[in-house]
Design a protein around this motif. Structure first.
Motif, PDB file in Angstrom:
ATOM      1  N   SER A   1      47.318  10.659  11.475  1.00  0.00           N
ATOM      2  CA  SER A   1      47.236  11.784  10.528  1.00  0.00           C
ATOM      3  C   SER A   1      45.805  12.268  10.378  1.00  0.00           C
ATOM      4  CB  SER A   1      47.798  11.362   9.173  1.00  0.00           C
ATOM      5  OG  SER A   1      49.172  11.049   9.264  1.00  0.00           O
TER       6      SER A   1
ATOM      7  N   SER B   1      46.191  18.513   4.740  1.00  0.00           N
ATOM      8  CA  SER B   1      46.376  19.955   4.932  1.00  0.00           C
ATOM      9  C   SER B   1      45.132  20.748   4.541  1.00  0.00           C
ATOM     10  CB  SER B   1      47.570  20.453   4.105  1.00  0.00           C
ATOM     11  OG  SER B   1      47.323  20.289   2.724  1.00  0.00           O
TER      12      SER B   1
ATOM     13  N   SER C   1      43.234  19.918  13.738  1.00  0.00           N
ATOM     14  CA  SER C   1      43.687  21.189  13.155  1.00  0.00           C
ATOM     15  C   SER C   1      42.512  22.064  12.754  1.00  0.00           C
ATOM     16  CB  SER C   1      44.573  20.919  11.932  1.00  0.00           C
ATOM     17  OG  SER C   1      43.808  20.379  10.856  1.00  0.00           O
ATOM     18  N   ASN C   2      41.347  21.464  12.605  1.00  0.00           N
ATOM     19  CA  ASN C   2      40.146  22.221  12.248  1.00  0.00           C
ATOM     20  C   ASN C   2      39.370  22.692  13.479  1.00  0.00           C
ATOM     21  OD1 ASN C   2      39.445  22.254   9.116  1.00  0.00           O
ATOM     22  ND2 ASN C   2      40.465  20.311   9.553  1.00  0.00           N
TER      23      ASN C   2
ATOM     24  N   GLY D   1      44.912  14.120  13.537  1.00  0.00           N
ATOM     25  CA  GLY D   1      45.592  15.411  13.537  1.00  0.00           C
ATOM     26  C   GLY D   1      44.929  16.405  12.606  1.00  0.00           C
ATOM     27  N   MET D   2      44.482  15.912  11.434  1.00  0.00           N
ATOM     28  CA  MET D   2      43.814  16.796  10.478  1.00  0.00           C
ATOM     29  C   MET D   2      42.510  17.341  11.081  1.00  0.00           C
ATOM     30  SD  MET D   2      41.058  16.800   8.214  1.00  0.00           S
ATOM     31  CE  MET D   2      40.598  17.847   6.855  1.00  0.00           C
TER      32      MET D   2
ATOM     33  N   ARG E   1      48.786  20.294  20.587  1.00  0.00           N
ATOM     34  CA  ARG E   1      48.394  21.386  19.693  1.00  0.00           C
ATOM     35  C   ARG E   1      47.615  22.488  20.396  1.00  0.00           C
ATOM     36  NH1 ARG E   1      47.047  18.836  13.732  1.00  0.00           N
ATOM     37  NH2 ARG E   1      48.749  17.319  13.681  1.00  0.00           N
TER      38      ARG E   1
ATOM     39  N   TYR F   1      39.554  26.697  20.876  1.00  0.00           N
ATOM     40  CA  TYR F   1      40.182  25.397  21.074  1.00  0.00           C
ATOM     41  C   TYR F   1      39.670  24.760  22.371  1.00  0.00           C
ATOM     42  CZ  TYR F   1      43.881  21.911  20.450  1.00  0.00           C
ATOM     43  OH  TYR F   1      44.578  20.753  20.222  1.00  0.00           O
TER      44      TYR F   1
ATOM     45  N   ASN G   1      41.580  22.483   4.812  1.00  0.00           N
ATOM     46  CA  ASN G   1      40.930  23.154   5.938  1.00  0.00           C
ATOM     47  C   ASN G   1      39.444  23.287   5.662  1.00  0.00           C
ATOM     48  OD1 ASN G   1      40.055  25.144   7.915  1.00  0.00           O
ATOM     49  ND2 ASN G   1      42.231  25.504   8.277  1.00  0.00           N
TER      50      ASN G   1
END
Length: 621
Positions: A121, A90, A128-129, A124-125, A181, A195, A92
């Motif tokens: 994971s 989680s 997410s950035n 995905g991390m 996402r 994105y 960032n």
């Protein structure tokens, strides 16, 4: 192992501590959980949760902890250390400076490589950035914000590529994460733009060698999603009864909100999009897509990428209802490489049109795109356009030879679409053909007269404004040997043109009409043919350039039309209102190519023809 965690971290911050000792102490903390000792572990998890506004000591402690964990990844258990992993995934990167970013990336890569259970994971991390936290969005307008953006995204992509080297299946596992996402349409912020930039960057990387085509098609799909969100009510403010050639703007950068044409006040269509958040978002997304295509050209990948675009175009754009702007991605790709991409696009469209195995609507859409593309692409040679025109003429001629029926717009709609495409192309390209002796000779030998005199009567069915403009130019160029009376006796709108493409058809399909998105247009326009640059003076023969000859042509045409209308009034009992209405339709193409007197004044119209028509799939054609 009896050392308290704060003291351990205090020791780990000691510059004299070796990497081996650092990793050993982190391993002790991780294994202590297995023995039921959680105090040190919980404090380590707490350190991972620290993010914004860290003091110097806190930064040092977090960086040291991350480095220690990178060396001890084999001791991290997906079950026993769930809270630690949750805290790490989680984190960032936008909250940290370069040193902390590097330490975090090192840990994520180490985790992904150490155990296949961590790969998704970790991916995905990193994904997410792709976009910053909401508090950071406004900072992207500032130089420091842009610098942070580069610092984050460059490290994210480097990490993804590093993982791919050790985990060959990583791209396939990454793809669904990226697609799932992908932000939805936002009206308040432009996270979609950032994105999409990252998606296109992936497309151009080693990861793109595996999943690049799907990523690119997903970006195009999002362009279409945005495109159809823009309703025509947001754009079209004009009187639809006007000819399409009357409404194109010569200068898309006019500051005036309104201009006068034929006494009517019309709202500039670009102005009507001002402040439209969806249009602004689409415009920005198209620009970054253009930039990506340009980078593909620079790296020698454009032809490869174009094949993906072409596939996407055929699957989605070609038949998308009310696509207005997304198709210009294809136009720009073709402009970047006319000899390869440019010719291939036109050839594929022509192939679709002449192939009877394609659905009729598919063929009609293809020929509409083809005629608009060949008319508007400045980068296409007159010789190539003429060769495609010949294919269309040959097909229409063969179709005529197999038909002995009368006018029927529904049954012969593919044929009428082809005829309209021929006329539309000649409206834009006839002069360039006539200027080249070889092309002029070829054109004069084309069986246009045989097609347009056929019992199917395409002049009665196709869009009247296109027919009008085509016939004016055809007469001046002497394309037909028939009398002018015949040429113009099919000009008036009929019940057939209303059924197929007349004034009631408000969604006629000219997909490459001028782009109303300001930033996109600024990139496209140098390769785009505007009507103002090719509009004819209805003269093609040497020695016929004086204005008197031009006026004679107009006057003669109008006289014939008056006669035709008068005969219609006499024969059908039309009332005077209908007669006046018909008269008003005589001069569909404005007389701004000539200076003429109106109530004692010279009228000079500075703008003209094809205002963008709603570019719809021809479901209603």
């Amino acid at each position: 192992m009896g050392m308290e965690l704060p003291n351990q971290f205090s020791d780990m911050e000691d510059v004299n501590i070796s990497d081996y000792e650092l990793v050993s102490r982190v391993k002790e903390v991780l294994t202590s959980v297995l023995n039921g000792e959680t105090e040190n572990y919980n404090q380590l998890v707490g350190v991972m949760h620290r993010s914004r506004n860290l003091g110097e000591d806190e930064v040092g402690l977090l960086e040291t902890s991350l480095k220690g964990l990178s060396g001890a990844v084999s001791f991290i258990d997906i079950v026993h250390h769930e809270s630690l992993l949750s805290a790490i995934f989680s984190m960032n990167m936008w909250n940290y400076g370069p040193e902390l970013m590097d330490a975090l990336v090192e840990l994520i890569v180490a985790l992904a490589i150490s155990n296949g259970k961590f790969v998704d994971s970790c991916l995905g991390m990193l994904v997410s950035n792709f976009i910053p936290p909401s508090y950071f969005l406004d900072r992207l307008k500032q130089p420091r914000g842009l610098e942070r953006k580069y610092q984050v995204t460059s490290r994210v992509h480097a990490a993804l590529e590093e993982i791919t080297k050790s985990v060959p299946l990583a791209p396939l596992r990454l793809l669904p994460i990226v697609l799932q996402r992908m932000p939805t349409i936002h009206k308040k912020d432009h996270t979609m733009i950032i994105y999409a930039e990252n998606m296109l960057k992936l497309e151009g990387s080693v990861i793109g060698e595996v999943v690049g085509s799907t990523l690119l098609m997903a970006v195009v799909d999002r362009l279409i999603d945005l495109d159809v969100e823009i309703g025509w009510d947001d754009i079209l403010q004009e009187d639809f009864s006007k000819c399409m050639f009357d409404m194109e703007l010569e200068d898309m950068d006019q500051d005036d909100d309104y201009f006068e044409e034929d006494g009517h006040e019309l709202l500039l269509t670009r102005k009507s999009l001002a402040g439209n958040a969806i249009a602004d978002l689409l415009d920005s997304l198209m620009v970054i897509t253009f930039n990506h295509l340009e980078s593909c050209k620079d790296t020698g990948r454009l032809i490869e990428v174009f094949e993906t675009l072409l596939q996407s175009f055929q699957l989605t754009v070609l038949n998308t209802y009310k696509s207005k702007f997304a198709q210009f991605v294809m136009f720009y790709a073709c402009a970047l490489d006319p000899e390869n991409c440019g010719l291939r696009f036109a050839t594929v469209l022509a192939d679709i049109f002449v192939d009877k195995h394609h659905p009729e609507l598919h063929r009609m859409s293809a020929v509409a795109y083809l005629s608009s593309y060949l008319s508007r692409g400045k980068f296409l040679s007159a010789s190539f356009v003429a060769s495609i025109l010949r294919r269309l003429v040959d097909w229409c001629l063969e179709y005529c030879k197999t038909q002995d029926s009368d006018v029927n717009p529904k049954v012969h709609r593919v044929f009428y679409s082809g005829c309209q495409a021929i006329m539309y192309m000649l409206c834009f390209r006839l002069k360039s053909f006539m200027d080249v002796p070889r092309l002029k000779s070829q054109l004069l030998l084309m069986p246009l007269e045989e097609i347009f005199r056929h019992k199917l009567s395409p002049l009665k069915v196709c869009l009247p404004s296109v027919v009008q403009e085509f016939l004016r130019q055809a007469k001046a160029a002497h394309l037909f040997t028939i009398s002018k009376t015949f040429v113009f006796d099919d000009l008036l709108e009929s019940e057939f043109s209303r059924a197929f493409g007349g004034l009631e058809r408000l969604d006629m399909f000219f997909p490459f009409d001028p782009c109303l998105l300001k930033k996109s247009d600024s990139i496209i326009r140098e390769n785009f043919v505007f009507w103002s640059t090719v509009r004819p003076k209805y003269e093609y023969e040497e020695g016929s350039s004086d204005e008197d000859d031009e006026d004679d042509i107009v006057d003669e045409n109008e006289e014939v039309l008056v006669d035709e209308i008068a005969r219609s009034v006499d024969g059908q009992g039309l009332d005077l209102d209908e007669f006046d209405y018909a008269l008003n339709k005589m001069s569909i193409t404005p007389k701004d190519t000539f200076s003429y007197r109106f109530e004692g004044h010279f009228q000079e119209h500075s703008r003209m023809p094809s205002k963008i028509r709603p570019s719809t799939s021809p479901e209603s054609l």
